[in-house]
Design an enzyme around this catalytic site. Structure first.
Site, mmCIF file in Angstrom:
data_model
loop_
_atom_site.group_PDB
_atom_site.id
_atom_site.type_symbol
_atom_site.label_atom_id
_atom_site.label_comp_id
_atom_site.label_asym_id
_atom_site.label_seq_id
_atom_site.Cartn_x
_atom_site.Cartn_y
_atom_site.Cartn_z
ATOM 1 N N LEU A 105 0.662 -0.712 -0.174
ATOM 2 C CA LEU A 105 0.400 -0.179 -0.247
ATOM 3 C C LEU A 105 0.570 1.110 -0.418
ATOM 4 O O LEU A 105 1.870 1.330 0.442
ATOM 5 C CB LEU A 105 -0.655 0.556 1.255
ATOM 6 C CG LEU A 105 -1.565 -0.907 0.997
ATOM 7 C CD1 LEU A 105 -2.521 -1.115 2.716
ATOM 8 C CD2 LEU A 105 -2.826 -1.201 0.693
ATOM 9 N N ASP A 106 0.397 2.553 -0.942
ATOM 10 C CA ASP A 106 1.323 3.921 -0.720
ATOM 11 C C ASP A 106 1.403 4.389 1.104
ATOM 12 O O ASP A 106 0.561 3.480 1.490
ATOM 13 C CB ASP A 106 0.278 4.878 -1.593
ATOM 14 C CG ASP A 106 0.359 4.180 -2.870
ATOM 15 O OD1 ASP A 106 1.085 3.544 -3.582
ATOM 16 O OD2 ASP A 106 -0.556 4.748 -4.057
ATOM 17 N N LYS A 107 2.263 4.706 1.087
ATOM 18 C CA LYS A 107 2.505 5.576 2.075
ATOM 19 C C LYS A 107 1.565 6.023 3.154
ATOM 20 O O LYS A 107 0.974 5.390 4.069
ATOM 21 C CB LYS A 107 3.648 6.435 2.443
ATOM 22 C CG LYS A 107 3.321 7.110 4.029
ATOM 23 C CD LYS A 107 4.906 8.129 3.485
ATOM 24 C CE LYS A 107 4.894 9.193 4.827
ATOM 25 N NZ LYS A 107 4.410 9.825 4.798
ATOM 26 N N THR A 157 -2.174 5.349 2.119
ATOM 27 C CA THR A 157 -3.552 4.244 1.795
ATOM 28 C C THR A 157 -3.086 3.453 3.141
ATOM 29 O O THR A 157 -2.345 2.928 3.594
ATOM 30 C CB THR A 157 -3.010 3.950 0.641
ATOM 31 O OG1 THR A 157 -2.973 4.064 -0.376
ATOM 32 C CG2 THR A 157 -4.086 2.843 0.517
ATOM 33 N N HIS A 203 -0.603 4.348 -7.334
ATOM 34 C CA HIS A 203 -1.076 4.647 -7.642
ATOM 35 C C HIS A 203 -1.779 4.920 -8.213
ATOM 36 O O HIS A 203 -2.860 5.926 -9.221
ATOM 37 C CB HIS A 203 -0.116 6.571 -7.529
ATOM 38 C CG HIS A 203 0.318 6.639 -6.779
ATOM 39 N ND1 HIS A 203 1.488 7.977 -6.911
ATOM 40 C CD2 HIS A 203 0.976 6.840 -5.911
ATOM 41 C CE1 HIS A 203 2.470 8.594 -6.530
ATOM 42 N NE2 HIS A 203 2.571 6.983 -4.459
#
Length: 271
Positions: A127-129, A131, A219
């Protein structure tokens, strides 16, 4: 890690291993740095297995040189082979130049040391930072490889608030990264990317949207919704509003690589 079976027919150990999804590279590693036991006794790969015997493959210990970071992880599922973590917003998954230490991988390293689990960190769905939500972790390299063979069996559902009124549809647009730029763009040079979306609630110019991913590009949801003209609320990179967005992984489901059971984990509704 150990994997064990009761033999049901005559077979050489190497042939048996291949039938169970253990490839030649891993079998060689087991021979050199692990062990192969038949009814508790070491055997070579040329040994002829007989029905009723119990074969055990002892996998090599994985060396983890990552620095531990003491942090209270929220573990929502755990068994001998897998973890599902409820990651908080703002925590990077892996160390980078900008975030060399206080990451989920460092926190998992500290947890592994506490429970005497000798393995490196294997994230299945990063997961993105910024998210939050559910993230699958394989405890061993072999389990990670089995999970990653076909990502279609992993169901990933997200939710977020976006600008404007959204209905339902599918975005099928390639996502491309120019050089080392953090921002991704829609470009025919990019990787195939597919996102399903559905509005759950609309009020005062803002839609709460559910997303289901067929691919997992960095993203992806943010890029696709921006391309539709409905960027995430608070997304400064792909939208025009300042603040923070609330993209959250709310559900994961997958076929367990060992037990073959369907595991479904849903996050409590926070929206």
């Amino acid at each position: 890690m150990k994997r064990q079976w009761i033999v049901d027919k005559l077979s050489r150990i190497d042939d048996f291993a291949y039938q169970k999804g253990i490839n030649k590279k891993m079998l060689k590693a087991i021979k050199m740095k692990g062990d192969i036991l038949v009814d508790g006794i070491h055997q070579s790969v040329r040994y002829l297995l007989k029905p009723g015997e119990v074969i055990t493959f002892v996998y090599p210990i994985e060396e983890n040189h990552m620095l531990p970071y003491e942090y209270p992880l929220k573990i929502v599922y755990e068994d001998e082979y897998l973890l599902v973590i409820d990651k908080e917003k703002g925590m990077p998954c892996i160390p980078t130049r900008a975030h060399p230490y206080h990451t989920l991988a460092n926190a998992l390293t500290a947890y592994y040391q506490k429970v005497n689990l000798f393995s490196t960190i294997h994230l299945v769905n990063r997961l993105d930072k910024e998210t939050a939500g559910l993230l699958i972790v394989a405890k061993y390299r072999e389990i990670h490889d089995l999970m990653m063979k076909d990502l279609k069996h992993i169901y990933r559902e997200y939710q977020a608030h976006v600008e404007g009124k959204v209905e339902q549809g599918v975005v099928d647009l390639p996502i491309y990264r120019e050089n080392k730029d953090m921002k991704r763009i829609i470009d025919e040079r990019g990787k195939p990317s597919r996102t399903h979306y559905q509005c759950l609630h609309y009020q005062k110019g803002i839609s709460l949207v559910r997303f289901v991913l067929e691919t997992g590009r960095t993203h992806q949801i943010r890029v696709h919704m921006s391309a539709l003209g409905h960027p995430l609320i608070g997304d400064e990179i792909y939208g025009n509003q300042q603040g923070t967005f609330d993209l959250t992984s709310v559900m994961v489901a997958f076929i367990h690589p060992v037990t073959k059971r369907i595991i479904t984990i849903r996050k409590r509704n926070e929206f």
